[in-house]
Design a protein around this motif. Structure first.
Motif, PDB file in Angstrom:
ATOM      1  N   PHE A  91      93.745   9.862  55.492  1.00 48.40           N
ATOM      2  CA  PHE A  91      94.460   8.713  56.054  1.00 48.40           C
ATOM      3  C   PHE A  91      95.933   9.036  56.268  1.00 48.40           C
ATOM      4  N   LEU A  92      96.560   9.650  55.265  1.00 45.49           N
ATOM      5  CA  LEU A  92      97.985   9.973  55.367  1.00 45.49           C
ATOM      6  C   LEU A  92      98.239  11.053  56.419  1.00 45.49           C
ATOM      7  N   ILE A  93      97.305  12.000  56.555  1.00 43.18           N
ATOM      8  CA  ILE A  93      97.450  13.033  57.588  1.00 43.18           C
ATOM      9  C   ILE A  93      97.431  12.409  58.973  1.00 43.18           C
ATOM     10  N   PHE A  94      96.465  11.511  59.214  1.00 47.08           N
ATOM     11  CA  PHE A  94      96.379  10.881  60.526  1.00 47.08           C
ATOM     12  C   PHE A  94      97.538   9.922  60.766  1.00 47.08           C
ATOM     13  N   LEU A  95      98.012   9.281  59.701  1.00 47.38           N
ATOM     14  CA  LEU A  95      99.175   8.409  59.835  1.00 47.38           C
ATOM     15  C   LEU A  95     100.400   9.226  60.229  1.00 47.38           C
ATOM     16  N   LEU A 135      94.656  13.736  67.489  1.00 43.54           N
ATOM     17  CA  LEU A 135      93.577  14.479  66.842  1.00 43.54           C
ATOM     18  C   LEU A 135      93.874  15.974  66.834  1.00 43.54           C
ATOM     19  N   PHE A 136      94.463  16.451  67.918  1.00 42.40           N
ATOM     20  CA  PHE A 136      94.791  17.865  68.004  1.00 42.40           C
ATOM     21  C   PHE A 136      95.835  18.248  66.957  1.00 42.40           C
ATOM     22  N   MET A 137      96.753  17.335  66.663  1.00 42.95           N
ATOM     23  CA  MET A 137      97.780  17.597  65.660  1.00 42.95           C
ATOM     24  C   MET A 137      97.237  17.454  64.248  1.00 42.95           C
ATOM     25  N   ALA A 138      96.400  16.419  64.037  1.00 41.64           N
ATOM     26  CA  ALA A 138      95.886  16.159  62.693  1.00 41.64           C
ATOM     27  C   ALA A 138      94.786  17.136  62.302  1.00 41.64           C
ATOM     28  N   PRO A 170      94.247  20.533  62.512  1.00 38.01           N
ATOM     29  CA  PRO A 170      94.567  21.700  61.669  1.00 38.01           C
ATOM     30  C   PRO A 170      94.965  21.310  60.248  1.00 38.01           C
ATOM     31  N   MET A 171      95.668  20.169  60.094  1.00 39.84           N
ATOM     32  CA  MET A 171      96.089  19.747  58.763  1.00 39.84           C
ATOM     33  C   MET A 171      94.886  19.362  57.904  1.00 39.84           C
ATOM     34  N   VAL A 172      93.900  18.680  58.508  1.00 41.87           N
ATOM     35  CA  VAL A 172      92.693  18.290  57.774  1.00 41.87           C
ATOM     36  C   VAL A 172      91.913  19.538  57.363  1.00 41.87           C
ATOM     37  N   VAL A 173      91.787  20.489  58.283  1.00 43.95           N
ATOM     38  CA  VAL A 173      91.069  21.730  57.976  1.00 43.95           C
ATOM     39  C   VAL A 173      91.762  22.480  56.839  1.00 43.95           C
ATOM     40  N   LEU A 174      93.091  22.565  56.894  1.00 43.83           N
ATOM     41  CA  LEU A 174      93.833  23.250  55.839  1.00 43.83           C
ATOM     42  C   LEU A 174      93.683  22.526  54.501  1.00 43.83           C
ATOM     43  N   TYR A 175      93.675  21.192  54.540  1.00 40.97           N
ATOM     44  CA  TYR A 175      93.541  20.416  53.302  1.00 40.97           C
ATOM     45  C   TYR A 175      92.203  20.708  52.634  1.00 40.97           C
ATOM     46  N   PHE A 176      91.111  20.610  53.395  1.00 40.51           N
ATOM     47  CA  PHE A 176      89.792  20.820  52.798  1.00 40.51           C
ATOM     48  C   PHE A 176      89.567  22.285  52.426  1.00 40.51           C
ATOM     49  N   SER A 177      90.190  23.204  53.146  1.00 47.75           N
ATOM     50  CA  SER A 177      90.127  24.610  52.736  1.00 47.75           C
ATOM     51  C   SER A 177      90.794  24.795  51.374  1.00 47.75           C
ATOM     52  N   ALA A 178      91.944  24.131  51.204  1.00 45.31           N
ATOM     53  CA  ALA A 178      92.642  24.204  49.921  1.00 45.31           C
ATOM     54  C   ALA A 178      91.828  23.557  48.815  1.00 45.31           C
ATOM     55  N   VAL A 179      91.174  22.429  49.113  1.00 42.19           N
ATOM     56  CA  VAL A 179      90.322  21.760  48.123  1.00 42.19           C
ATOM     57  C   VAL A 179      89.199  22.690  47.686  1.00 42.19           C
ATOM     58  N   GLY A 180      88.584  23.397  48.654  1.00 36.80           N
ATOM     59  CA  GLY A 180      87.516  24.330  48.320  1.00 36.80           C
ATOM     60  C   GLY A 180      87.989  25.432  47.393  1.00 36.80           C
ATOM     61  N   ILE A 181      89.167  25.988  47.671  1.00 39.94           N
ATOM     62  CA  ILE A 181      89.721  27.038  46.811  1.00 39.94           C
ATOM     63  C   ILE A 181      90.025  26.479  45.426  1.00 39.94           C
ATOM     64  N   CYS A 182      90.549  25.258  45.377  1.00 39.31           N
ATOM     65  CA  CYS A 182      90.866  24.625  44.085  1.00 39.31           C
ATOM     66  C   CYS A 182      89.601  24.391  43.264  1.00 39.31           C
ATOM     67  N   MET A 183      88.519  23.980  43.914  1.00 43.92           N
ATOM     68  CA  MET A 183      87.263  23.761  43.202  1.00 43.92           C
ATOM     69  C   MET A 183      86.712  25.075  42.645  1.00 43.92           C
ATOM     70  N   LEU A 184      86.826  26.147  43.417  1.00 41.78           N
ATOM     71  CA  LEU A 184      86.395  27.457  42.933  1.00 41.78           C
ATOM     72  C   LEU A 184      87.234  27.888  41.725  1.00 41.78           C
ATOM     73  N   ARG A 185      88.523  27.581  41.777  1.00 44.81           N
ATOM     74  CA  ARG A 185      89.407  27.900  40.660  1.00 44.81           C
ATOM     75  C   ARG A 185      88.987  27.120  39.414  1.00 44.81           C
TER      76      ARG A 185
END
Length: 247
Positions: free
Chosen positions: A194-198, A213-216, A218-233
């Motif tokens: 929500f905050l990314i799209f806002l 959508l084009f701006m938001a 990459p940020m959403v993809v980066l966020y969930f990529s980071a979440v995945g790495i954090c979960m693995l950690r």
């Protein structure tokens, strides 16, 4: 580490980061003219395309000097990004085990390219924003863009994207130091999206949803990529704890 030492370390890193930015300002002072010309180019292009009077206006005697100082500061922040990003990590690193401090290069290797990628993305968005916004000038009317507002808009837009692209690396760093668990980032994904799209809606200069959508995206993809790495950690840390408990 006691609180007093944390505060001293924080002050030390702030001072070192400020020194790096100050040195970057010197480079920014000499880069000011080509950067200003590049930022002004979409304004001149819009004026030629629409056959209208569109120009950047310096309304005061000291406005040009004031603008050069401010732009030099922003350019100093951009140029010195590897240095102050290192200071950010160096402040966090004492909380890591000795074997984990080797991840310094991994942090910088991810944070620095992402920061410059965000800056480049903001640079790409800026001229398109100018073309759209100046396009609303009525026929026969002049559009004198205040230099202070014009350059502030440009610098904030570019810096905002640079910092936004670095945030996922900060997420991973906070999880690596066990300050924030990966599950916390995962549970807050709705608020994050929500905050990314806002933020994208506020920063997007055009009213269409496609650009937002084009701006938001990459940020959403980066966020969930980071979440995945954090979960693995988290899983790695829990498995290590289980092994230590068994031993």
């Amino acid at each position: 580490m006691p609180l007093a030492e944390h505060l001293r370390e924080f002050r030390k890193r702030i001072v070192l980061a400020a020194v790096g930015i100050a040195l970057g300002m010197v480079a920014g002072w000499y880069l000011y003219t080509p950067v200003f010309e590049a930022l002004q180019k979409p304004v001149l292009d819009a004026a030629r395309q629409d056959d209208a009077l569109v120009t950047v206006n310096f309304s005061g005697i000291a406005t040009a000097l004031d603008m050069q100082i401010k732009m030099s500061l922003v350019l100093g922040i951009v140029v010195s990004a590897p240095w102050w990003l290192y200071q950010l990590w160096a402040f966090v690193a004492p909380g890591l085990h000795q074997r984990e401090r080797r991840y310094t290069f991994a942090f910088l290797g991810a944070a620095v390219p992402l920061f410059f990628s965000g800056v480049a993305f903001g640079w790409w968005v800026f001229p398109r924003a100018i073309r759209v916004l100046t396009g609303f000038t009525p026929d026969g009317a002049a559009n004198f863009l205040d230099a202070q507002l014009f350059m502030t808009f440009a610098m904030r837009l570019i810096l905002a994207f640079g910092l936004a692209f670095v945030f996922p690396v900060v997420m991973v760093a906070l999880t690596w130091t066990r300050l924030v668990r990966g599950r916390t980032w995962l549970h807050g994904w709705r608020w994050a999206v929500f905050l990314i799209f806002l933020a994208a809606a506020i920063l997007t200069p055009t009213p269409d949803a496609v650009t937002m959508l084009f701006m938001a995206g990459p940020m959403v993809v980066l966020y969930f990529s980071a979440v995945g790495i954090c979960m693995l950690r988290d899983r790695s840390f829990e498995r290590r704890q289980d092994r230590e408990a068994v031993e």
